[in-house]
Design a protein around this motif. Structure first.
Motif, PDB file in Angstrom:
ATOM      1  N   GLU A   1     112.186   1.620 113.856  1.00 14.81           N
ATOM      2  CA  GLU A   1     112.111   1.475 112.396  1.00 14.81           C
ATOM      3  C   GLU A   1     111.544   0.115 112.010  1.00 14.81           C
ATOM      4  O   GLU A   1     110.683   0.015 111.125  1.00 14.81           O
ATOM      5  N   GLU A   2     112.006  -0.937 112.704  1.00  9.70           N
ATOM      6  CA  GLU A   2     111.504  -2.279 112.410  1.00  9.70           C
ATOM      7  C   GLU A   2     110.019  -2.374 112.724  1.00  9.70           C
ATOM      8  O   GLU A   2     109.237  -2.920 111.933  1.00  9.70           O
ATOM      9  N   PHE A   3     109.604  -1.826 113.876  1.00  7.70           N
ATOM     10  CA  PHE A   3     108.182  -1.897 114.226  1.00  7.70           C
ATOM     11  C   PHE A   3     107.338  -1.101 113.234  1.00  7.70           C
ATOM     12  O   PHE A   3     106.201  -1.475 112.937  1.00  7.70           O
ATOM     13  N   GLY A   4     107.875  -0.020 112.685  1.00  7.64           N
ATOM     14  CA  GLY A   4     107.127   0.736 111.682  1.00  7.64           C
ATOM     15  C   GLY A   4     106.761  -0.132 110.499  1.00  7.64           C
ATOM     16  O   GLY A   4     105.628  -0.093 110.008  1.00  7.64           O
ATOM     17  N   GLU A   5     107.703  -0.945 110.026  1.00  5.26           N
ATOM     18  CA  GLU A   5     107.414  -1.837 108.898  1.00  5.26           C
ATOM     19  C   GLU A   5     106.418  -2.918 109.291  1.00  5.26           C
ATOM     20  O   GLU A   5     105.529  -3.281 108.510  1.00  5.26           O
ATOM     21  N   ILE A   6     106.571  -3.448 110.504  1.00  3.49           N
ATOM     22  CA  ILE A   6     105.639  -4.475 110.976  1.00  3.49           C
ATOM     23  C   ILE A   6     104.224  -3.912 111.055  1.00  3.49           C
ATOM     24  O   ILE A   6     103.250  -4.541 110.632  1.00  3.49           O
ATOM     25  N   ALA A   7     104.112  -2.690 111.597  1.00  2.00           N
ATOM     26  CA  ALA A   7     102.795  -2.072 111.744  1.00  2.00           C
ATOM     27  C   ALA A   7     102.147  -1.810 110.389  1.00  2.00           C
ATOM     28  O   ALA A   7     100.954  -2.092 110.186  1.00  2.00           O
ATOM     29  N   VAL A   8     102.906  -1.291 109.454  1.00  2.00           N
ATOM     30  CA  VAL A   8     102.349  -0.993 108.133  1.00  2.00           C
ATOM     31  C   VAL A   8     101.929  -2.274 107.424  1.00  2.00           C
ATOM     32  O   VAL A   8     100.864  -2.343 106.796  1.00  2.00           O
ATOM     33  N   ALA A   9     102.745  -3.326 107.528  1.00  2.00           N
ATOM     34  CA  ALA A   9     102.388  -4.591 106.886  1.00  2.00           C
ATOM     35  C   ALA A   9     101.076  -5.127 107.433  1.00  2.00           C
ATOM     36  O   ALA A   9     100.213  -5.602 106.677  1.00  2.00           O
ATOM     37  N   ARG A  10     100.902  -5.037 108.739  1.00  2.00           N
ATOM     38  CA  ARG A  10      99.653  -5.534 109.330  1.00  2.00           C
ATOM     39  C   ARG A  10      98.468  -4.665 108.922  1.00  2.00           C
ATOM     40  O   ARG A  10      97.384  -5.176 108.613  1.00  2.00           O
ATOM     41  N   LEU A  11      98.657  -3.355 108.895  1.00  2.00           N
ATOM     42  CA  LEU A  11      97.562  -2.459 108.530  1.00  2.00           C
ATOM     43  C   LEU A  11      97.175  -2.609 107.063  1.00  2.00           C
ATOM     44  O   LEU A  11      95.994  -2.500 106.712  1.00  2.00           O
ATOM     45  N   ARG A  12      98.145  -2.873 106.188  1.00  2.00           N
ATOM     46  CA  ARG A  12      97.804  -3.111 104.783  1.00  2.00           C
ATOM     47  C   ARG A  12      96.933  -4.364 104.663  1.00  2.00           C
ATOM     48  O   ARG A  12      95.957  -4.386 103.901  1.00  2.00           O
ATOM     49  N   GLY A  13      97.286  -5.411 105.400  1.00  2.00           N
ATOM     50  CA  GLY A  13      96.470  -6.616 105.378  1.00  2.00           C
ATOM     51  C   GLY A  13      95.080  -6.371 105.934  1.00  2.00           C
ATOM     52  O   GLY A  13      94.084  -6.875 105.398  1.00  2.00           O
ATOM     53  N   SER A  14      95.001  -5.584 107.011  1.00  2.00           N
ATOM     54  CA  SER A  14      93.694  -5.265 107.597  1.00  2.00           C
ATOM     55  C   SER A  14      92.835  -4.464 106.635  1.00  2.00           C
ATOM     56  O   SER A  14      91.622  -4.679 106.533  1.00  2.00           O
ATOM     57  N   ALA A  15      93.452  -3.534 105.902  1.00  2.00           N
ATOM     58  CA  ALA A  15      92.695  -2.724 104.934  1.00  2.00           C
ATOM     59  C   ALA A  15      92.105  -3.592 103.842  1.00  2.00           C
ATOM     60  O   ALA A  15      91.001  -3.324 103.344  1.00  2.00           O
ATOM     61  N   ALA A  16      92.815  -4.654 103.459  1.00  2.00           N
ATOM     62  CA  ALA A  16      92.293  -5.562 102.434  1.00  2.00           C
ATOM     63  C   ALA A  16      91.156  -6.422 102.986  1.00  2.00           C
ATOM     64  O   ALA A  16      90.208  -6.732 102.263  1.00  2.00           O
ATOM     65  N   ARG A  17      91.232  -6.794 104.262  1.00  2.00           N
ATOM     66  CA  ARG A  17      90.195  -7.654 104.857  1.00  2.00           C
ATOM     67  C   ARG A  17      88.947  -6.874 105.250  1.00  2.00           C
ATOM     68  O   ARG A  17      87.848  -7.425 105.248  1.00  2.00           O
ATOM     69  N   TYR A  18      89.129  -5.596 105.621  1.00  2.00           N
ATOM     70  CA  TYR A  18      87.991  -4.804 106.114  1.00  2.00           C
ATOM     71  C   TYR A  18      87.883  -3.498 105.318  1.00  2.00           C
ATOM     72  O   TYR A  18      88.044  -2.400 105.876  1.00  2.00           O
ATOM     73  N   PRO A  19      87.607  -3.578 104.034  1.00  2.00           N
ATOM     74  CA  PRO A  19      87.609  -2.364 103.203  1.00  2.00           C
ATOM     75  C   PRO A  19      86.524  -1.365 103.572  1.00  2.00           C
ATOM     76  O   PRO A  19      86.641  -0.180 103.239  1.00  2.00           O
ATOM     77  N   GLY A  20      85.490  -1.807 104.263  1.00  2.00           N
ATOM     78  CA  GLY A  20      84.404  -0.887 104.584  1.00  2.00           C
ATOM     79  C   GLY A  20      84.393  -0.420 106.022  1.00  2.00           C
ATOM     80  O   GLY A  20      83.425   0.237 106.448  1.00  2.00           O
ATOM     81  N   ASP A  21      85.427  -0.712 106.799  1.00  2.00           N
ATOM     82  CA  ASP A  21      85.418  -0.342 108.216  1.00  2.00           C
ATOM     83  C   ASP A  21      85.778   1.134 108.383  1.00  2.00           C
ATOM     84  O   ASP A  21      86.897   1.550 108.050  1.00  2.00           O
ATOM     85  N   PRO A  22      84.877   1.945 108.909  1.00  2.00           N
ATOM     86  CA  PRO A  22      85.157   3.392 109.011  1.00  2.00           C
ATOM     87  C   PRO A  22      86.270   3.711 109.989  1.00  2.00           C
ATOM     88  O   PRO A  22      87.014   4.675 109.791  1.00  2.00           O
ATOM     89  N   ARG A  23      86.407   2.935 111.067  1.00  2.00           N
ATOM     90  CA  ARG A  23      87.475   3.204 112.037  1.00  2.00           C
ATOM     91  C   ARG A  23      88.851   3.032 111.396  1.00  2.00           C
ATOM     92  O   ARG A  23      89.756   3.832 111.595  1.00  2.00           O
ATOM     93  N   LEU A  24      88.985   1.948 110.631  1.00  6.18           N
ATOM     94  CA  LEU A  24      90.260   1.687 109.978  1.00  6.18           C
ATOM     95  C   LEU A  24      90.532   2.730 108.898  1.00  6.18           C
ATOM     96  O   LEU A  24      91.666   3.215 108.751  1.00  6.18           O
TER      97      LEU A  24
END
Length: 264
Positions: free
Chosen positions: A164-187
């Protein structure tokens, strides 16, 4: 003052490069170290006069396209690229996608840690490098190398506690990545797949803020049972990557097993 600081930064970075660093052949002796102005201008596809005016703090405010070209010409790492944009009071253009290659010195680090498991993940949580002990602990990392997919879409591959804790960590990191790389098709594709998980969507909607750090976990090994381990994260900021070290407390049965596990 900002134009003077930008001019000084450009001159300093130009002086720190050799022709060989940018694929040029040095012809004849040079009175001063570094690249010539005309060489930087040529590499950045701009006029020598325009570049000279930037270094003399009398040019116009450079556009994001010009700043990107200068960052490429001067071989600026990501942190210095962002600094260049700040000096020009301009918002950096988003990079096309997260780096997916491991730097040689980071890859070499994994080989120097026989008593620790280690994996390198990119900004999408894809494991892009690992050592034998990490694979012995975590299972097959080739068939599904993305830790976020393993967590939300393939729970049968999950071997560690505190999911459960890792789920929150993973989502937090992915939200940040989505903001930094809005045009990346893989993400974009990864996030679309993860939204098939109701748990992922639920956590995403809470906008969690979590940072990497030290955590103790239990690895459920299929042969040796529960193994108590420590997980510590080293951030590689220039490449937006993380190195996760998996260690055991000295003198424990798990530590003794670590010395044998990769060869079993």
């Amino acid at each position: 003052m900002p134009k003077e600081e930008l001019a000084r930064f450009l001159k300093d970075r130009r002086a720190g490069l050799r022709p060989a660093d940018v694929g040029l052949i040095a012809a004849g002796r040079r009175r001063t170290p570094g690249l010539r102005r005309e060489e930087v201008a040529d590499l950045a596809a701009m006029s020598v006069d325009y570049y000279a005016r930037l270094e003399q703090a009398r040019g116009p405010n450079p556009s994001p396209r010009i700043l990107d070209a200068l960052a490429d010409a001067l071989k600026l790492p990501e942190a210095e690229r962002r600094h260049l944009f700040r000096l020009a009071d301009t918002v950096p253009t988003p990079p096309p996608g997260p780096p997916g290659q491991v730097r040689p010195h980071v890859a070499d680090l994994l080989k120097r840690l026989p008593g620790a498991g280690a994996v390198v993940t990119d900004a999408t949580y894809r494991i892009i490098a690992w050592n034998p002990l990490a694979e012995a602990l975590l299972g097959d990392l080739r068939s599904e190398p993305n830790l976020a997919r393993r967590r939300f879409l393939h729970p049968d591959l999950q071997r560690t506690s505190h999911a459960e804790e890792f789920g929150e960590i993973a989502v937090a990191r992915l939200r940040g990545s989505a903001a930094r790389y809005p045009g990346d098709p893989r993400l974009t594709s990864l996030l679309a797949d993860l939204r098939a998980s109701e748990e992922f969507v639920s956590i995403w909607n809470t906008n969690p803020v979590r940072t990497p750090g030290h955590r103790s976990k239990t690895v459920e090994h299929p042969v040796f049972g529960p193994l108590r381990v420590n997980c510590d994260v080293l951030v590689v900021p220039d490449d937006d990557q993380q190195v996760v070290f998996i260690t055991a407390d000295p003198g424990t049965a798990t530590a003794r097993l670590f010395r044998r596990l990769p060869g079993l």
